[in-house]
Write an enzyme that holds these catalytic residues in place. Structure first.
Site: not given
Ligand code: GLA
Length: 507
Positions: A271, A331
């Site tokens: 990420d 997200d």
């Molecule tokens: C980001 C990702 C999510 C999750 C969070 C965790 O927002 O897109 O899917 O993994 O981080 O902190």
């Protein structure tokens, strides 16, 4: 004479007041630490210089690293600091209210304007503590060989949507127990993925990444998951910090890949997060390539899932960095608006998906309570039409039957997992009704007829409008689990509000 004395007194008082006003000096490195109760602390560093009323410096808070752009004095010992950082092309701003009190700095901030006020007390820290790491230059681009994994979209479970920071060893084991016994494993759900918040605050003396208190023994956990016939996934970032502020893999890529391989990890979600403070968006490919190379070198099959929210047309270079899947969006949330916006926006990306490398419109929210069963059926149908990874995001320990029926509908999963790996296209649209088509192995097709309006509607669409030369030989309704009569002209039927009719044809 009398007047001169008064003038002197006034001058003296003014001096006292003004020196009091300027006595408060924020200069220094300040740290506050919030106990996250998992053996880690969320530290915020305010590294500040004050000259008169001008304050400069940086604020490092988890994955965020702000430059102080403005300081407004609100009383002789209190300021409002405005911090700014670039997140790709977007500026992210934050305000910190700080108040000096003896040798303490009272700090208050909000993550965003709707978030609750977060108050803490910062103390003086040695200069340099918490300093943001220096940039490490990235390698030249090359093509990372394929790892041969994910011939069909990965299926499993991920901790984030339901558990966020509350995931721990016991929860992961119980999800695996549930998956192995509730029909999900048989339906194809294999990966049990730990998302953010598993990491310790610091590495060991050799630089080896450690889990925090919530995960006492990663190798033992992997052994347990494997003993159930399942696979274990983990999460990290190319930056120094993850989105939740935990330790990332920056500068330790090969070492971390080796650590995960030694634990028995089978899947990595990587990420972007803290990397945005170091690299520009157009450097993402090289940063992701670095981990792609490291995973191959670690010599264990580890599925590589990129998470950088669909920036930089990742679908064009995802396979070149060894990626098996890449997030195409921000997200997901457990709402119809979020899910449907994400899902129905995926049409232009269809040609980039295929065996070994998939578009990933984010994890499933099915069963988390924010949508109706009809909407969750649409979620499952749409994700399957899109050849998306199917990562359940709910608590698997007590799944109501209707939700389990959605997650484990083998006829729908067969669409998602069709070996041809063709992602569906939108072929027809009329107002809020639309039809998507996906070519399947052996000349069959999946047809999804969606009703995006909130009201039930009768939908009538000709076979020709669906790109078919003639009526299909047979038609099966994959939610009713039965063949339905083929009408010569086309499909005509009721589709519930926010619902779907999902059909499979044979030639
Ligand atoms: C980001 C990702 C999510 C999750 C969070 C965790 O927002 O897109 O899917 O993994 O981080 O902190």
């Amino acid at each position: 004479m009398q007047e001169a004395v008064i003038k002197k007194r006034v001058l003296f008082t003014l001096l006292l007041v003004s020196s009091a006003a300027f006595a408060a000096d924020l200069t220094g490195n300040w740290v506050s630490a919030q106990d996250l109760k998992d053996g880690t602390f969320r530290r915020t560093y305010l590294d500040l210089r004050q000259v008169g009323q001008t304050i400069t410096g940086h604020i490092r808070a988890g994955a965020f690293y702000y430059e102080v752009k403005a300081a407004q004095s609100t009383s002789p010992d209190a300021w409002t600091l405005t911090g700014s950082m670039m997140d790709g092309a977007n500026e992210r701003k934050v305000t910190y209210e700080v108040k000096l009190s003896g040798d303490e700095l009272h700090v208050a901030t909000r993550r965003n304007s709707n978030a609750p006020l977060n108050e803490s007390i910062a103390h003086r820290a040695p200069a340099g503590e918490g300093a943001y790491p220096k940039r490490i230059d990235l390698p030249a681009l090359h093509k990372v060989p394929s790892n041969g994994l994910a011939k069909t979209p990965p299926m499993g479970w991920n901790s984030w949507n339901k558990f966020a920071g509350r995931v721990d060893d016991a929860a992961v084991r119980s999800m695996a127990d549930a998956m192995a016994s509730n029909g999900m494993k048989e339906a194809g759900y294999i990966y049990v993925n730990i998302d953010d918040t598993w990491q310790a605050d610091s590495r060991d003396a050799q630089g080896v990444l450690q889990p925090n208190k919530k995960f006492p023994d990663m190798k033992a956990l992997a052994d347990y998951i494997h003993s159930k016939g399942l696979k274990l996934g983990i999460y990290s970032s190319p930056g120094p910090n993850t989105c939740a502020g935990y330790e990332g893999s920056y500068g330790h890529e090969e070492q971390d890949a080796k650590t995960w391989a030694a634990w028995g990890i089978d899947y990595l979600k990587y990420d972007w997060c803290g990397a945005r403070n170091i690299y520009k968006d157009d450097e993402m490919q090289a940063a992701y390539q670095k981990m792609g190379d490291a995973l191959l070198k670690a010599d264990r099959p580890i599925l590589y899932s990129l998470c950088q929210y669909g920036r930089q047309d990742v679908w064009k270079w995802g396979p070149d960095v060894g990626g098996n899947a890449w997030r195409t969006t921000g997200d997901i949330r457990d709402t119809w608006d979020s899910m449907s916006k994400i899902g129905f926006d995926q049409d232009p990306l269809a040609s980039w998906a295929g065996p070994g490398h998939w578009n990933d419109p984010d994890m499933l929210e099915i069963g988390n309570g924010g949508m109706t069963e009809t909407e969750y059926r649409t979620h499952m149908s749409l994700w399957s039409m899109l050849a998306s990874p199917l990562l359940a995001g709910n608590d698997l320990r007590a799944v109501p039957k209707p939700i389990m029926d959605i997650l484990t509908n083998s006829e729908v999963i067969a669409i998602d997992q069709d070996p041809l790996g063709h992602q569906a296209r939108r072929i027809w649209k009329s107002g809020e009704q639309e039809a998507w088509i996906r070519d399947l192995t052996g000349g069959a097709q999946a047809i999804a007829i969606f009703n995006r309006s909130a009201k039930d509607s009768n939908v009538t669409v000709d076979w020709a409008a669906l790109g078919m030369k003639k009526a299909p030989k047979t038609l099966r309704d994959l939610w009713l689990h039965r063949d339905i009569p083929v009408v010569k002209d086309g499909f005509s039927g009721n589709v519930p509000g926010h619902g779907v009719v999902l059909l499979r044809t044979s030639k």
